[in-house]
Design an enzyme around this catalytic site. Structure first.
Site, short mmCIF file in Angstrom:
data_model
loop_
_atom_site.label_atom_id
_atom_site.label_comp_id
_atom_site.label_asym_id
_atom_site.label_seq_id
_atom_site.Cartn_x
_atom_site.Cartn_y
_atom_site.Cartn_z
N SER A 148 -24.34 -7.45 -86.44
CA SER A 148 -24.05 -6.07 -86.04
C SER A 148 -25.34 -5.42 -85.58
O SER A 148 -26.43 -5.85 -85.94
CB SER A 148 -23.50 -5.27 -87.21
OG SER A 148 -24.54 -5.01 -88.15
N ASP A 149 -25.23 -4.35 -84.79
CA ASP A 149 -26.40 -3.51 -84.61
C ASP A 149 -26.61 -2.79 -85.94
O ASP A 149 -25.71 -2.72 -86.79
CB ASP A 149 -26.24 -2.53 -83.45
CG ASP A 149 -27.61 -2.02 -82.97
OD1 ASP A 149 -28.60 -2.18 -83.72
OD2 ASP A 149 -27.70 -1.47 -81.87
N TRP A 150 -27.81 -2.25 -86.12
CA TRP A 150 -28.18 -1.69 -87.43
C TRP A 150 -27.30 -0.47 -87.77
O TRP A 150 -27.29 0.51 -87.04
CB TRP A 150 -29.66 -1.33 -87.42
CG TRP A 150 -30.54 -2.47 -87.91
CD1 TRP A 150 -31.56 -2.34 -88.83
CD2 TRP A 150 -30.50 -3.87 -87.57
NE1 TRP A 150 -32.14 -3.58 -89.06
CE2 TRP A 150 -31.51 -4.53 -88.32
CE3 TRP A 150 -29.70 -4.64 -86.75
CZ2 TRP A 150 -31.74 -5.90 -88.24
CZ3 TRP A 150 -29.93 -6.01 -86.65
CH2 TRP A 150 -30.93 -6.62 -87.40
N TYR A 187 -23.07 -0.54 -80.60
CA TYR A 187 -22.65 0.49 -81.54
C TYR A 187 -21.29 1.10 -81.18
O TYR A 187 -20.53 1.50 -82.03
CB TYR A 187 -23.65 1.65 -81.51
CG TYR A 187 -24.90 1.46 -82.31
CD1 TYR A 187 -24.85 1.27 -83.69
CD2 TYR A 187 -26.16 1.52 -81.71
CE1 TYR A 187 -26.00 1.13 -84.44
CE2 TYR A 187 -27.32 1.38 -82.45
CZ TYR A 187 -27.24 1.19 -83.82
OH TYR A 187 -28.37 1.06 -84.56
N GLY A 223 -24.17 -0.51 -87.51
CA GLY A 223 -23.19 -0.45 -86.42
C GLY A 223 -21.84 -1.03 -86.80
O GLY A 223 -21.10 -1.48 -85.94
#
Ligand code: BGC
Length: 833
Positions: free
Chosen positions: A221-223, A190, A225
């Site tokens: 991507s991170d959620w 993130y 992010g």
């Protein structure tokens, strides 16, 4: 799949579609070209499936630090394989794990998820689990790349990491996994690193990962992010998760049409996605397939084996352990009848079953006395543990409505029972719910076993009220206080109370509206769209009475098992711990019980260290992490000697929080967190500043004793080539009276270089099982360039430096009795793997 051909047939609109998620867990499909949607699932200690609450049950392994405490690469590979099989049962072809961030400090909210403070142990564990997962055909998405080592302000914080530390500590676990296991997926962190968000940093995604290490998989991507449109696409981020996307629709198309994103960059993203689709095609997973389970005796056996081998025996004065079944025994403490099986956040899942320490111990001793002693919850416990749903099943009934509570005669869109009243609704989907705005009722009944004041609570991302028999007891709607719930998007917990009479049946009704009804504007980067609610409740207790009852129980028996620790409320994604202490009341409980009975075994459960002010007074301490489904059985087996403990700490255990290397550099200051300790993370720091930790990295006792001797080093000093190795061998003998396992640890030290180096660094290890009296020769092969090199910032490369390298072998970082050396005759610079 002919990737080039498929790519050439995709329209621009279809390409733009493909580079973001379809929903919370799935990628988009292009049916006309036979491109299916792929499902992803968390995570590091099991496979939750595609529902954040009320999910399909799953196997839960020990947390990351617990897995690493086994120091057993073969066992971890088996666990990876088990997770791959479970992912297939859950219809997921991408598994979001392992987590290989580094515990700079004991306070990191997700410290429990990662393996170790040491990059080599972490990298070796990651390699094994990835090998296991990918042996099933499932793609392992290793995370969070890179520098997401704490939770505070994780989307905007800037991890300021000196280049050497970045390479030698934070990137190294990923690099080792890349070399040994080739994970086919990466999840970006993130945060920013040295000024730029990782999800849009070409240096990490393209130059290091793809160009230098030769990674050829997918980067997600991170959620929530990602923070811009063109930059992540250009940098190399293939899929923006979750869907629906904030960026990659019209804006992404505009970026391509205005050449902010080149067609080439877009095509590279598509190629990575198509390659992944092709890679997992042999799994033949159907889209939207109903999730299944692998809840078999074989799964249970693997979980018990790994949970048992993770447990670390920290102290055993007077051989209090193993316990004698013939003696009267009590089990006391907040974690006795509570299974602390996992940390919180996206690592958590609905387990097939859990075994509490009480249940586990009871299989060994029939007449077991029990007392709670102290509570350890941060918010009130789940109300569902004391309620029955309208149909009589344990738990509560949940009803979903499109209309608000004011609408009379509205009909629920769906209703079902829940057995856990922590309900994160973000991935809840129903065709008749078109937006994030909908309404929920949760209903159940309590029939109290005692006359008491009962506490009820509501924590929401949204708004809610709780009624008992029609009377409003909690209002988390009229005024709302921001809190850290729901990954930082929700409110603080609001508590109300009501006196309930024993034996009388009370109806509890909660009315909740999703996130758009919330009054608090959080304005965070995470737009946790739909929201969620947590309903707590229990009889109010008096701490003094609880303590007195426990002391009386302790005085009445020969031996006491005292179960303390943290749980998923104290260690979780979304925030960092405020201090290193056990929950309020626990230290006083340990002191009081230790004063009441000389034969106390403290069983601590936490993912990262806790302060133990009572350490000198307690004769025996067992550290059991979060142990997964088999938590209680694994603990009981160690306590009664069915398992001879063999776990070793994968992180240093400081005496005080103030001792840890990141102490003055943990909190975000001016948007930045300075990794001021550089490469001196964990034991590297304690050794350098000559401050003993309470328990050292690599430490752990056994019920037997081992002897390590006859160190031999086989090396060719002239060989500093890419393939050069150094072979370390020793003889290990079990000189005690029980069969057991020992971890042989090899550290390397080199002090004559141009840069400041740690006094020694772990470079290899091997876990060996030895019957009583048995001797085995243990051989550990080191890759010379990984064993000796440091990162040279000016040369922008690794340097395998000419010189004498000391080899220290032992069974903990503080106990390396065997010493030898080898030479590197020629300095060599290298890059890549
Ligand atoms: C976490 C990730 C996780 C994702 C999906 C994020 O909040 O940081 O580790 O995989 O959610 O649950």
């Amino acid at each position: 799949m002919d990737i080039g051909d498929t790519l050439s047939k995709l329209t621009l609109d279809e390409k733009i579609e493909l580079i973001s998620g379809a929903d919370f867990w799935c990628t988009k499909a292009v049916p006309r070209l036979g491109i299916p949607s792929l499902r992803m699932s968390d995570g590091p200690n099991g496979v939750r499936g595609s529902r954040l609450f009320n999910g399909v049950p799953a196997a839960c392994t020990p947390c990351g630090t617990g897995l690493a405490a086994t120091w057993d690469v073969d066992a971890i590979r088996t666990i990876g394989q088990m997770m791959g099989t479970e992912a297939i049962a859950k219809g997921a072809s991408l598994l979001l794990g392992p987590t290989v961030n580094i515990q700079r400090s004991p306070l990191g909210g997700r410290g429990f998820e990662s393996f170790s403070e040491d990059p080599v142990l972490s990298g070796k564990m990651a390699s094994s689990i990835v090998q296991g997962i990918q042996s099933t055909g499932v793609v392992s998405v290793i995370k969070h790349f890179v520098g997401n080592d704490q939770e505070e302000q994780r989307q905007k914080s800037d991890s300021i990491i000196p280049e050497r530390a970045l390479r030698e500590v934070y990137l190294l676990p990923f690099q080792i996994a890349e070399k040994e296991a080739r994970p086919k997926g990466y999840m970006t962190a993130y945060n920013r690193v040295n000024g730029i968000h990782v999800s849009e940093n070409p240096r990490f995604l393209q130059e290091i990962l793809r160009d230098e290490w030769g990674f050829d998989g997918i980067i997600v991507s991170d959620w929530y992010g990602t923070y811009s449109v063109a930059e992540p696409i250009n940098a190399g981020l293939d899929i923006d998760m979750p869907g629906p996307t904030r960026w990659r629709a019209g804006l992404a198309k505009l970026s391509v049409n205005s050449s902010k994103v080149s067609k080439r960059a877009l095509d590279q993203r598509i190629r990575a996605i198509l390659k992944t689709v092709d890679r997992v095609a042999s799994l033949k997973l159907e889209e939207n397939v109903t999730e299944g389970t692998v809840d078999t005796p074989e799964t249970a056996k693997k979980l018990l084996d790994v949970a048992s081998s993770a447990i670390v025996l920290l102290k055993n004065d007077r051989n209090v352990l193993p316990l004698d079944k013939g003696r009267t025994t009590a089990i006391i403490g907040p974690n006795a009848k509570f299974a602390a099986y996992s940390g919180g956040g996206s690592a958590s899942l609905r387990p097939y079953y859990v075994v509490t320490p009480f249940d586990g111990v009871q299989t060994h001793i029939q007449s077991l006395k029990y007392a709670l002693g102290a509570t350890a919850y941060k918010k009130l416990p789940m109300l569902t543990s004391i309620t029955k749903a309208p149909n009589g099943a344990p738990g509560m009934e949940m009803r979903i409505y499109a209309e608000p509570h004011s609408v009379k005669d509205r009909i629920p869109i769906e209703k079902f029972n829940i057995d856990n009243s922590s309900c994160f609704l973000n991935d809840y989907k129903h065709p008749n719910i078109p937006s994030n705005l909908f309404y929920v009722e949760v209903e159940g009944a309590i029939t109290p076993e005692i006359d008491a004041e009962y506490l009820f609570s509501l924590t929401v991302n949204g708004s809610g009220r709780l009624y008992v028999d029609g009377e409003e007891v909690v209002d988390n709607e009229t005024t709302q206080r921001p809190g850290d719930s729901f990954f930082g998007s929700g409110t603080a917990e609001e508590i109300g109370s009501k006196h309930l009479v024993r034996g009388q049946k009370y109806n509890v009704l909660v009315q909740f509206g999703t996130a758009p009804t919330s009054k608090i504007a959080k304005g965070g980067a995470t737009q946790m769209g739909v929201g969620g609610l947590q309903i707590g409740g229990c009889a109010k207790t008096d701490p003094t009475v609880l303590l007195e009852e426990a002391v009386a129980v302790a005085q009445s028996v020969d031996q006491v098992i005292l179960c303390v620790g943290l749980n998923s409320e104290w260690e979780s994604e979304g925030w960092d711990r405020a201090n290193m202490d056990l929950p309020p009341g626990s230290d006083a409980l340990v002191e009081a019980i230790t004063a009441a009975n000389p034969n106390v075994v403290v069983v601590n459960q936490s993912g990262t260290p806790v302060t133990m002010p009572w350490v000198e007074k307690v004769p025996a301490i067992v550290h059991a992490w979060y142990g997964g489904n088999e938590t209680g059985n694994a603990i009981a087996n160690v306590l009664f000697g069915v398992t001879n403990p063999s776990g070793k700490l994968p992180l240093s255990w400081p005496v005080r929080l103030e001792d840890n290397p990141a102490f003055i550099n943990t909190r975000i200051d001016g948007g930045k967190v300075l990794y001021g300790e550089g490469v001196h993370v964990g034991y590297r720091w304690y050794e350098k500043i000559k401050r003993d930790p309470l328990f050292a990295f690599g430490y752990g006792l056994s019920y037997t004793q081992f002897k390590l001797e006859n160190l031999a080093i086989n090396d060719n000093p002239e060989d500093s080539s890419d393939a050069a190795t150094v072979t370390i061998s020793i003889d290990a003998t079990n000189i005690g009276s029980q069969d057991g396992s020992e971890v042989v640890q090899v550290y390397v030290a080199h002090q004559t270089t141009t840069v400041q180096r740690p006094l020694k660094e772990l470079k290899g290890f091997s876990k060996v099982h030895l019957s009583t009296g048995e001797t085995k020769s243990v051989t550990i092969q080191l890759d010379k360039k990984y064993a000796c090199s440091f990162w040279d910032e000016s040369a922008d490369s690794w340097v395998l430096e000419q010189g004498t390298y000391h080899v220290l072998v032992g069974n903990s970082s503080q106990n390396t009795t065997l010493q030898g050396q080898f030479e590197v005759q020629q300095t060599r610079l290298w890059n890549g793997l």
